[in-house]
Motif scaffolding. Sequence first.
Motif, PDB file in Angstrom:
ATOM      1  N   UNK A 240     -80.153 -69.511 -84.700  1.00 11.53           N
ATOM      2  CA  UNK A 240     -81.494 -68.913 -83.723  1.00 11.53           C
ATOM      3  C   UNK A 240     -80.406 -68.325 -82.376  1.00 11.53           C
ATOM      4  N   UNK A 241     -78.836 -68.760 -82.996  1.00  9.77           N
ATOM      5  CA  UNK A 241     -78.088 -67.899 -81.561  1.00  9.77           C
ATOM      6  C   UNK A 241     -78.247 -66.317 -82.154  1.00  9.77           C
ATOM      7  N   UNK A 242     -77.917 -66.125 -83.605  1.00 11.77           N
ATOM      8  CA  UNK A 242     -78.021 -65.798 -84.501  1.00 11.77           C
ATOM      9  C   UNK A 242     -79.200 -64.361 -84.426  1.00 11.77           C
ATOM     10  N   UNK A 243     -79.995 -65.170 -84.550  1.00  9.02           N
ATOM     11  CA  UNK A 243     -81.453 -64.260 -84.119  1.00  9.02           C
ATOM     12  C   UNK A 243     -81.643 -63.748 -83.198  1.00  9.02           C
ATOM     13  N   UNK A 244     -80.989 -64.039 -82.256  1.00  7.68           N
ATOM     14  CA  UNK A 244     -80.766 -63.716 -80.465  1.00  7.68           C
ATOM     15  C   UNK A 244     -80.155 -62.401 -80.691  1.00  7.68           C
ATOM     16  N   UNK A 245     -78.823 -62.292 -81.043  1.00  6.86           N
ATOM     17  CA  UNK A 245     -78.134 -61.631 -81.064  1.00  6.86           C
ATOM     18  C   UNK A 245     -78.401 -60.203 -82.102  1.00  6.86           C
ATOM     19  N   UNK A 246     -79.579 -60.411 -82.641  1.00  2.00           N
ATOM     20  CA  UNK A 246     -79.680 -59.534 -83.822  1.00  2.00           C
ATOM     21  C   UNK A 246     -81.002 -58.951 -83.001  1.00  2.00           C
ATOM     22  N   UNK A 247     -82.104 -60.046 -82.242  1.00  2.00           N
ATOM     23  CA  UNK A 247     -82.613 -58.980 -81.287  1.00  2.00           C
ATOM     24  C   UNK A 247     -82.601 -58.078 -80.575  1.00  2.00           C
ATOM     25  N   UNK A 248     -81.783 -58.871 -79.443  1.00  2.34           N
ATOM     26  CA  UNK A 248     -81.438 -58.373 -78.412  1.00  2.34           C
ATOM     27  C   UNK A 248     -79.788 -57.958 -78.450  1.00  2.34           C
ATOM     28  N   UNK A 249     -79.017 -57.973 -79.023  1.00  4.76           N
ATOM     29  CA  UNK A 249     -76.954 -56.793 -79.358  1.00  4.76           C
ATOM     30  C   UNK A 249     -76.633 -58.299 -79.018  1.00  4.76           C
ATOM     31  N   UNK A 250     -75.739 -57.719 -79.494  1.00  3.37           N
ATOM     32  CA  UNK A 250     -74.680 -58.343 -78.612  1.00  3.37           C
ATOM     33  C   UNK A 250     -74.545 -58.863 -77.226  1.00  3.37           C
ATOM     34  N   UNK A 251     -74.339 -60.234 -76.915  1.00  2.21           N
ATOM     35  CA  UNK A 251     -74.233 -60.134 -75.346  1.00  2.21           C
ATOM     36  C   UNK A 251     -72.629 -60.025 -74.535  1.00  2.21           C
ATOM     37  N   UNK A 252     -72.914 -60.175 -73.265  1.00  5.45           N
ATOM     38  CA  UNK A 252     -71.960 -59.755 -72.206  1.00  5.45           C
ATOM     39  C   UNK A 252     -71.007 -61.412 -72.675  1.00  5.45           C
ATOM     40  N   UNK A 253     -71.101 -62.297 -72.985  1.00  3.53           N
ATOM     41  CA  UNK A 253     -69.699 -63.427 -72.907  1.00  3.53           C
ATOM     42  C   UNK A 253     -71.072 -65.265 -73.942  1.00  3.53           C
ATOM     43  N   UNK A 254     -70.478 -65.231 -74.707  1.00  3.68           N
ATOM     44  CA  UNK A 254     -71.260 -66.556 -75.208  1.00  3.68           C
ATOM     45  C   UNK A 254     -70.653 -67.670 -74.488  1.00  3.68           C
ATOM     46  N   UNK A 255     -71.265 -68.365 -74.007  1.00  3.50           N
ATOM     47  CA  UNK A 255     -71.493 -70.577 -73.804  1.00  3.50           C
ATOM     48  C   UNK A 255     -71.890 -70.780 -75.495  1.00  3.50           C
ATOM     49  N   UNK A 256     -70.394 -71.843 -75.958  1.00  3.31           N
ATOM     50  CA  UNK A 256     -71.031 -72.818 -76.939  1.00  3.31           C
ATOM     51  C   UNK A 256     -70.549 -74.390 -76.569  1.00  3.31           C
ATOM     52  N   UNK A 257     -71.999 -74.685 -77.385  1.00  2.00           N
ATOM     53  CA  UNK A 257     -71.638 -76.372 -77.284  1.00  2.00           C
ATOM     54  C   UNK A 257     -70.642 -76.510 -78.604  1.00  2.00           C
ATOM     55  N   UNK A 258     -69.002 -77.458 -78.409  1.00  2.00           N
ATOM     56  CA  UNK A 258     -68.915 -77.455 -79.971  1.00  2.00           C
ATOM     57  C   UNK A 258     -69.341 -78.245 -80.851  1.00  2.00           C
ATOM     58  N   UNK A 259     -70.353 -78.776 -80.303  1.00  2.00           N
ATOM     59  CA  UNK A 259     -70.662 -79.553 -80.817  1.00  2.00           C
ATOM     60  C   UNK A 259     -72.096 -79.478 -81.145  1.00  2.00           C
ATOM     61  N   UNK A 260     -72.189 -78.169 -81.985  1.00  2.00           N
ATOM     62  CA  UNK A 260     -73.750 -78.094 -82.377  1.00  2.00           C
ATOM     63  C   UNK A 260     -74.481 -78.600 -83.642  1.00  2.00           C
ATOM     64  N   UNK A 261     -75.873 -78.742 -83.635  1.00  2.00           N
ATOM     65  CA  UNK A 261     -76.027 -79.203 -85.112  1.00  2.00           C
ATOM     66  C   UNK A 261     -75.719 -78.130 -86.413  1.00  2.00           C
ATOM     67  N   UNK A 262     -75.420 -78.883 -87.653  1.00  2.00           N
ATOM     68  CA  UNK A 262     -75.432 -77.827 -88.711  1.00  2.00           C
ATOM     69  C   UNK A 262     -73.574 -76.825 -88.108  1.00  2.00           C
ATOM     70  N   UNK A 263     -73.961 -75.799 -88.241  1.00  2.00           N
ATOM     71  CA  UNK A 263     -72.951 -75.106 -87.730  1.00  2.00           C
ATOM     72  C   UNK A 263     -71.866 -75.301 -86.588  1.00  2.00           C
ATOM     73  N   UNK A 264     -71.144 -75.847 -86.156  1.00  2.00           N
ATOM     74  CA  UNK A 264     -70.433 -76.644 -84.948  1.00  2.00           C
ATOM     75  C   UNK A 264     -69.925 -75.343 -84.320  1.00  2.00           C
ATOM     76  N   UNK A 265     -69.604 -75.446 -82.999  1.00  2.00           N
ATOM     77  CA  UNK A 265     -69.513 -74.483 -82.304  1.00  2.00           C
ATOM     78  C   UNK A 265     -67.609 -73.779 -82.744  1.00  2.00           C
ATOM     79  N   UNK A 266     -66.679 -74.076 -83.357  1.00  2.00           N
ATOM     80  CA  UNK A 266     -65.738 -73.611 -84.171  1.00  2.00           C
ATOM     81  C   UNK A 266     -66.228 -72.881 -84.781  1.00  2.00           C
TER      82      UNK A 266
END
Lengths: 332, 182
Positions: A240-266
């Motif tokens: 979903x984050x990748x879709x967001x970036x594709x739609x809105x362009x790159x943000x100024x900063x990303x805050x990400x949880x390390x324990x994301x489901x699927x592809x993790x934060x790292x």
Amino acid sequence: MSSPTSTPTDLLRQALTAARAGDRPKARALLQEATKLEPRNEAAWRWLAGLADSPVDAVAALERAVALNPNNDKAKAALRETRLSGGIAAAKAKDIPTARRLLRAAVADDPNSEQGWLWMAAVCDSPTEALTYLHRVLALNPSNSAAKKGVEYYQAKLKKAGGVAPAVSTSGVVQAFDATRPSDGPGSGSGVGSSLRLGSGQQPARRLLVVDESRTNRKLIAMTAAGDGMKVAEAADATEAAHRILEDGPPDLIVVDAALPGTDGYEFCKMIRANPTTKQVPVVLMAGRDGLRDKIRGAVAGVSAAVAKPIDPDELMGAVRSCLAAEPAPTA
Amino acid sequence: MTATENPPRPDEPGRVPDPAPPLDTRPWQSALAGLLAKLEHYRAEMVGRRLGADAGWLLERAEAMVLAAEDLARESAFPAKLAVAEAEAVARAGLFVAAAHGIRDGLKRGLFRTVLTALSRAAVPSAAPAVRHALEAAGEALNGYFTLFTERYPSSLSARGWVDAASAFLADYRQLVRGLPE
């Protein structure tokens, strides 16, 4: 027990402390005082009912709670149960007027209560009345042996007295006990949902992308960042984050949880660094632990800053501000 | 959770008069964000637990959540007009604590009873429904505090971020409690 200037809230807090210490008598006494001062606190009446030392007192407290909020199904269910148990207890204690009052209310609440009708028969005035109740029990459950024995007993008693047993019909009793019950109103849902669009609108706002499976964490970061005039987009996972970036362009900063489901934060951070359009975007990682291994993993993945979970919003925003201070401000 | 749910009530004696609305809501917002972060952390830890096997642990976590909200309420000054909402929240917390302690007392006696019932081959009554009921009561208590906290904001507009986050938390918490396996 309490100072003369104690407010209901003070008394309730003292009762809470007593309840946590397992001191039921003290909690009960404090609640009695609190409900005297503020008789419109429905939850306090329900709490008092749970601490009452007799079913009769519990019924009285629950009746107050239901009178204050007739739509509270939990309080109504508790009242039904307590009326029945209280009526039976009063009958056993030979407190017949109380037993009748509570049992009458119990069968009005639940006309299919075999126990309620059975005990009504035990505390009523006349054999004729008792037989009516017992026939009601048998209509609900023809194999109820206590009711069968009761019918035999009272019919014999009536014969002895020269009376006539009533016909095996329960319609009169049904009418007598068809007390009007308050109808359930629509649920008083306390949802506080609302949509939120953040940003001051006065100057180009910094755009944050928060990637966290927890909706609450996303919202609370959005809420905190809004105080700094930032705009926040949310994503529940890396896709979903990748879709967001594709739609809105790159943000100024990303805050990400390390324990994301699927592809993790790292892994997500590595993907951000590998992409030419996002490789310069600072990434703040929220990690479950503040251990050395996580720090090394974060450094390898290209994390700009890391904060430990549970999140301290002030610490997180400090990290966000530091990362953004090192970046040029947006021009649009 | 709006400022208009509670009817106006007469002020209680001994309470301070309403202070002027604070111009800067950021310290309050920050305190609430800190609370919610803690609550969400506890909630996330409850995922995957079982109502029967983890009853004591779940109740401890829920009590920690309710007491975290109560601590913030106790340490914060509320205007007199919110006295009723504050009392309601504390009473709901008491309802939960009473339910949780009742279950815990039962669990303490449970080991002996389990051995006895195992010997007599009788069915052991499950504590799971009561635990779920207590966890729901904790949710009600948290909702009571959230309502109180919301009404401390000077306007509904300034409360929107908090309302949004608190709603998300409550919805997720309720969903979690409904779905916890026995």
